[in-house]
Design a protein around this motif. Structure first.
Motif, PDB file in Angstrom:
ATOM      1  N   LYS A 105       2.584  44.939  53.918  1.00 15.70           N
ATOM      2  CA  LYS A 105       2.954  43.921  55.161  1.00 15.70           C
ATOM      3  C   LYS A 105       3.913  45.132  56.200  1.00 15.70           C
ATOM      4  CE  LYS A 105       2.200  39.771  53.310  1.00 15.70           C
ATOM      5  NZ  LYS A 105       2.991  38.573  52.671  1.00 15.70           N
ATOM      6  N   PHE A 106       3.806  44.677  57.328  1.00 20.81           N
ATOM      7  CA  PHE A 106       4.656  45.526  58.280  1.00 20.81           C
ATOM      8  C   PHE A 106       5.814  44.895  58.148  1.00 20.81           C
ATOM      9  CE2 PHE A 106       0.396  46.089  60.528  1.00 20.81           C
ATOM     10  CZ  PHE A 106       0.595  47.367  60.884  1.00 20.81           C
ATOM     11  N   ILE A 107       7.066  45.871  58.228  1.00 19.28           N
ATOM     12  CA  ILE A 107       8.412  45.519  58.550  1.00 19.28           C
ATOM     13  C   ILE A 107       8.635  45.171  59.993  1.00 19.28           C
ATOM     14  CG2 ILE A 107      10.741  46.300  57.984  1.00 19.28           C
ATOM     15  CD1 ILE A 107       9.783  48.082  55.968  1.00 19.28           C
ATOM     16  N   GLU A 108       9.022  43.896  60.389  1.00 19.70           N
ATOM     17  CA  GLU A 108       9.290  43.683  61.715  1.00 19.70           C
ATOM     18  C   GLU A 108      10.531  44.310  62.069  1.00 19.70           C
ATOM     19  OE1 GLU A 108       6.838  42.274  63.350  1.00 19.70           O
ATOM     20  OE2 GLU A 108       5.592  41.494  61.894  1.00 19.70           O
ATOM     21  N   VAL A 109      10.606  44.922  63.203  1.00 13.72           N
ATOM     22  CA  VAL A 109      11.767  45.433  64.023  1.00 13.72           C
ATOM     23  C   VAL A 109      11.732  44.956  65.270  1.00 13.72           C
ATOM     24  CG1 VAL A 109      12.811  47.592  64.469  1.00 13.72           C
ATOM     25  CG2 VAL A 109      11.320  47.497  62.373  1.00 13.72           C
ATOM     26  N   LYS A 110      12.902  44.117  65.608  1.00 10.05           N
ATOM     27  CA  LYS A 110      13.304  43.822  66.815  1.00 10.05           C
ATOM     28  C   LYS A 110      13.951  44.826  67.729  1.00 10.05           C
ATOM     29  CE  LYS A 110      15.424  39.872  69.671  1.00 10.05           C
ATOM     30  NZ  LYS A 110      16.224  38.848  69.561  1.00 10.05           N
ATOM     31  N   ALA A 225       6.669  53.413  54.410  1.00 11.81           N
ATOM     32  CA  ALA A 225       6.694  52.070  55.216  1.00 11.81           C
ATOM     33  C   ALA A 225       5.902  52.026  56.319  1.00 11.81           C
ATOM     34  CB  ALA A 225       8.323  51.876  55.358  1.00 11.81           C
ATOM     35  N   ARG A 226       5.832  50.386  56.787  1.00 11.85           N
ATOM     36  CA  ARG A 226       5.033  50.396  57.935  1.00 11.85           C
ATOM     37  C   ARG A 226       5.698  49.540  58.900  1.00 11.85           C
ATOM     38  NH1 ARG A 226      -1.117  48.654  57.223  1.00 11.85           N
ATOM     39  NH2 ARG A 226      -1.084  49.569  59.434  1.00 11.85           N
ATOM     40  N   LEU A 227       6.009  49.878  59.993  1.00  9.22           N
ATOM     41  CA  LEU A 227       7.219  49.094  60.924  1.00  9.22           C
ATOM     42  C   LEU A 227       6.253  48.703  61.987  1.00  9.22           C
ATOM     43  CD1 LEU A 227       8.805  51.434  59.320  1.00  9.22           C
ATOM     44  CD2 LEU A 227      10.618  51.206  61.093  1.00  9.22           C
ATOM     45  N   ARG A 228       6.486  47.483  62.597  1.00  5.67           N
ATOM     46  CA  ARG A 228       6.153  47.008  63.735  1.00  5.67           C
ATOM     47  C   ARG A 228       7.046  46.937  64.700  1.00  5.67           C
ATOM     48  NH1 ARG A 228       1.523  42.979  63.194  1.00  5.67           N
ATOM     49  NH2 ARG A 228       2.997  41.812  61.791  1.00  5.67           N
ATOM     50  N   LEU A 229       7.256  47.589  65.802  1.00  2.00           N
ATOM     51  CA  LEU A 229       8.436  47.592  66.716  1.00  2.00           C
ATOM     52  C   LEU A 229       8.044  46.462  67.672  1.00  2.00           C
ATOM     53  CD1 LEU A 229       9.233  51.170  67.199  1.00  2.00           C
ATOM     54  CD2 LEU A 229       9.614  49.832  65.240  1.00  2.00           C
ATOM     55  N   ASN A 230       9.017  45.380  67.878  1.00  2.00           N
ATOM     56  CA  ASN A 230       8.651  44.376  68.882  1.00  2.00           C
ATOM     57  C   ASN A 230       9.600  44.477  70.214  1.00  2.00           C
ATOM     58  OD1 ASN A 230       6.468  42.864  67.182  1.00  2.00           O
ATOM     59  ND2 ASN A 230       8.254  43.001  65.821  1.00  2.00           N
ATOM     60  N   PHE A 231       8.963  44.788  71.232  1.00  2.00           N
ATOM     61  CA  PHE A 231       9.661  45.267  72.572  1.00  2.00           C
ATOM     62  C   PHE A 231       9.737  43.642  73.179  1.00  2.00           C
ATOM     63  CE2 PHE A 231       8.494  49.232  71.357  1.00  2.00           C
ATOM     64  CZ  PHE A 231       9.300  49.884  71.813  1.00  2.00           C
ATOM     65  N   PRO A 232      10.966  43.661  73.999  1.00  2.00           N
ATOM     66  CA  PRO A 232      11.207  42.425  74.769  1.00  2.00           C
ATOM     67  C   PRO A 232      10.159  41.946  75.566  1.00  2.00           C
ATOM     68  CG  PRO A 232      13.197  43.770  74.816  1.00  2.00           C
ATOM     69  CD  PRO A 232      12.149  44.649  74.314  1.00  2.00           C
ATOM     70  N   ASN A 233       9.517  42.972  76.140  1.00  2.00           N
ATOM     71  CA  ASN A 233       8.145  42.587  77.055  1.00  2.00           C
ATOM     72  C   ASN A 233       6.839  42.028  76.206  1.00  2.00           C
ATOM     73  OD1 ASN A 233       7.491  45.061  75.988  1.00  2.00           O
ATOM     74  ND2 ASN A 233       6.591  45.818  78.000  1.00  2.00           N
ATOM     75  N   GLY A 234       7.168  42.194  74.919  1.00  2.00           N
ATOM     76  CA  GLY A 234       6.002  41.724  74.327  1.00  2.00           C
ATOM     77  C   GLY A 234       5.161  42.605  73.648  1.00  2.00           C
ATOM     78  N   GLN A 262      -8.283  58.327  60.988  1.00  2.00           N
ATOM     79  CA  GLN A 262      -9.775  58.205  61.319  1.00  2.00           C
ATOM     80  C   GLN A 262     -10.313  57.276  60.283  1.00  2.00           C
ATOM     81  OE1 GLN A 262     -10.341  62.322  60.459  1.00  2.00           O
ATOM     82  NE2 GLN A 262     -10.168  62.961  62.601  1.00  2.00           N
ATOM     83  N   MET A 263      -9.751  56.932  59.318  1.00  2.00           N
ATOM     84  CA  MET A 263     -10.381  55.969  58.393  1.00  2.00           C
ATOM     85  C   MET A 263     -10.021  54.378  58.801  1.00  2.00           C
ATOM     86  SD  MET A 263     -12.175  57.610  56.069  1.00  2.00           S
ATOM     87  CE  MET A 263     -12.505  56.434  54.691  1.00  2.00           C
ATOM     88  N   GLY A 264      -9.390  54.247  59.754  1.00  2.00           N
ATOM     89  CA  GLY A 264      -9.088  52.982  60.288  1.00  2.00           C
ATOM     90  C   GLY A 264      -7.456  52.633  60.240  1.00  2.00           C
ATOM     91  N   THR A 265      -6.522  53.580  59.888  1.00  2.00           N
ATOM     92  CA  THR A 265      -5.241  53.013  60.071  1.00  2.00           C
ATOM     93  C   THR A 265      -4.855  52.915  61.319  1.00  2.00           C
ATOM     94  OG1 THR A 265      -4.764  54.447  57.641  1.00  2.00           O
ATOM     95  CG2 THR A 265      -2.751  53.515  59.036  1.00  2.00           C
ATOM     96  N   ASP A 266      -4.796  51.556  61.916  1.00  2.00           N
ATOM     97  CA  ASP A 266      -4.247  51.504  63.529  1.00  2.00           C
ATOM     98  C   ASP A 266      -2.923  51.615  63.717  1.00  2.00           C
ATOM     99  OD1 ASP A 266      -6.974  51.679  64.444  1.00  2.00           O
ATOM    100  OD2 ASP A 266      -7.071  49.380  64.492  1.00  2.00           O
ATOM    101  N   ASP A 267      -2.177  52.573  63.147  1.00  2.00           N
ATOM    102  CA  ASP A 267      -0.901  52.837  63.770  1.00  2.00           C
ATOM    103  C   ASP A 267      -0.669  53.679  64.924  1.00  2.00           C
ATOM    104  OD1 ASP A 267       0.128  51.090  61.446  1.00  2.00           O
ATOM    105  OD2 ASP A 267      -0.157  52.899  60.158  1.00  2.00           O
ATOM    106  N   HIS A 268       0.492  53.506  65.690  1.00  2.00           N
ATOM    107  CA  HIS A 268       0.518  54.414  66.723  1.00  2.00           C
ATOM    108  C   HIS A 268       1.222  55.595  66.516  1.00  2.00           C
ATOM    109  CE1 HIS A 268       0.186  50.281  68.859  1.00  2.00           C
ATOM    110  NE2 HIS A 268      -0.514  50.988  69.685  1.00  2.00           N
ATOM    111  N   ILE A 269       2.009  55.543  65.594  1.00  2.00           N
ATOM    112  CA  ILE A 269       2.652  56.737  65.154  1.00  2.00           C
ATOM    113  C   ILE A 269       2.542  56.825  63.646  1.00  2.00           C
ATOM    114  CG2 ILE A 269       4.816  57.960  65.003  1.00  2.00           C
ATOM    115  CD1 ILE A 269       5.613  56.542  67.613  1.00  2.00           C
TER     116      ILE A 269
END
Length: 357
Positions: A105-110, A225-234, A262-269
């Motif tokens: 699961k992604f760790i949600e980061v506001k 870890a897997r982080l999802r950074l959530n910005f104020p503009n969405g 390349q195997m499909g891990t859709d992470d930006h960084i």
């Protein structure tokens, strides 16, 4: 036959569930008739048939016994150490459900900055090693502390943490194990970390890892870890730091990270450490359109006895690259930019933020 008194009936009822007719007869004769054989098992059974005492089990079956007297002692066994297996199964199911809820699961980061931000990815620090460039390390710490919107990330192996047969290597460094934890705590407390990853050296502490306590409220996870950074503009940006990625190549230091992208891990960084080498590769997923920045970060441990022993080439280019995220970018190309020099990266981030702050 003399009638049973109320005291006798109460005495019999008290012992009926745990003693045989013979035992009760002996007990009541010893307790109330000075050991004389006044009461017999036949009399007790007749008393039960007439309803004077309540019998909950089958006391009217013939009981064959070799000794018609009380045993020398009766043992009340203590409760079993193990819980009933039914309760154990329920507990294990509950443990599994709890573990499953935290995996994959992604760790949600506001993110509370309505502007571009940066992440300084610190390579393996090994703060207690004689071959570690502490001056460079704390120069980079200072840059993070002095730059608005720049956060720190630690890819693991904060100390050598020699254990077991490797504990002999403390004899090859001038820093004691106590001084190592002193340096570790000082380093960790300098920055509010966006993430802290436990490396293989850190994992050698086992379940009593001191970093669990030193890191305090900072995010500290073992291995990755897997982080999802959530910005104020969405805007949402996915970041996956791991101490070590699967697969290596002698030709491409970033192969293991790029392979995952390349195997499909859709992470930006995607960021890795462990191997003490540097590398960078950009991969695009043709299906999702996501551009992945694969960053392999070298270590601050510049002089490494193990590397010299094995004859590893020096492939250290950068130890603290900065990925700059612009949530207002119009496309994937402008979303993430990577600077290998932390000083230049901090200056560029400050310039970029000046347009929004």
């Amino acid at each position: 036959m003399k009638r049973y008194t109320n005291d006798e009936i109460e005495f019999i009822q008290k012992h009926i569930a745990t003693h045989s007719w013979d035992s009760i007869a002996i007990l009541i004769n010893n307790a109330m008739h000075s050991g004389k054989s006044v009461r017999t098992k036949e009399g007790l059974r007749d008393l039960a048939r007439r309803g004077k005492i309540t019998v909950t089990d089958d006391r009217f079956k013939t009981v064959q016994t070799q000794r018609h007297q009380l045993p020398d002692y009766e043992i009340e066994k203590p409760p079993a150490e193990l819980q009933p297996v039914e309760d154990l199964i329920k507990e294990r199911i509950k443990k599994f459900d709890h573990k499953a809820s935290s995996k994959n699961k992604f760790i949600e980061v506001k993110i509370n900055h309505d502007a571009p931000i940066g992440i300084a990815h610190f390579g393996d620090p090994h703060v207690d090693d004689d071959g570690t460039n502490l001056k460079m390390l704390f120069d980079h710490v200072r840059i993070v502390k002095e730059t608005d919107g720049l956060f720190g990330g630690n890819i693991g192996d904060v100390t050598n943490n020699w254990v077991g047969r490797l504990a002999r290597l403390y004899g090859e460094q001038s820093t004691s194990s106590q001084e190592a934890w002193q340096l570790c705590e000082y380093f960790i407390k300098q920055i509010d970390w966006l993430y802290l990853i436990g490396g293989n050296h850190d994992a050698w502490s086992g379940s009593g890892d001191p970093l669990d306590w030193i890191c305090g409220d900072s995010l500290y996870t073992k291995h990755g870890a897997r982080l999802r950074l959530n910005f104020p503009n969405g805007k949402k940006v996915l970041v996956q730091p791991r101490h070590q990625w699967r697969g290596q190549s002698m030709w491409n230091t970033t192969h293991s990270i790029a392979r995952s992208a390349q195997m499909g891990t859709d992470d930006h960084i995607l960021v890795g450490g462990h191997t003490h080498v540097s590398g960078y590769q950009v991969v695009k997923n043709p299906k999702s359109g996501i551009i992945s920045h694969c960053v392999q970060v070298a270590s601050y441990k510049v002089y490494d006895r193990y590397a010299e022993e094995k004859g590893f080439d020096d492939k250290s280019i950068f130890t603290c690259p900065i990925t700059i995220i612009n949530p207002f970018a119009v496309d994937e190309v402008g979303l993430v930019q990577t600077c290998f020099d932390p000083k230049l990266g901090a200056e560029y981030l400050t310039f970029l933020r000046s347009k929004y702050v």
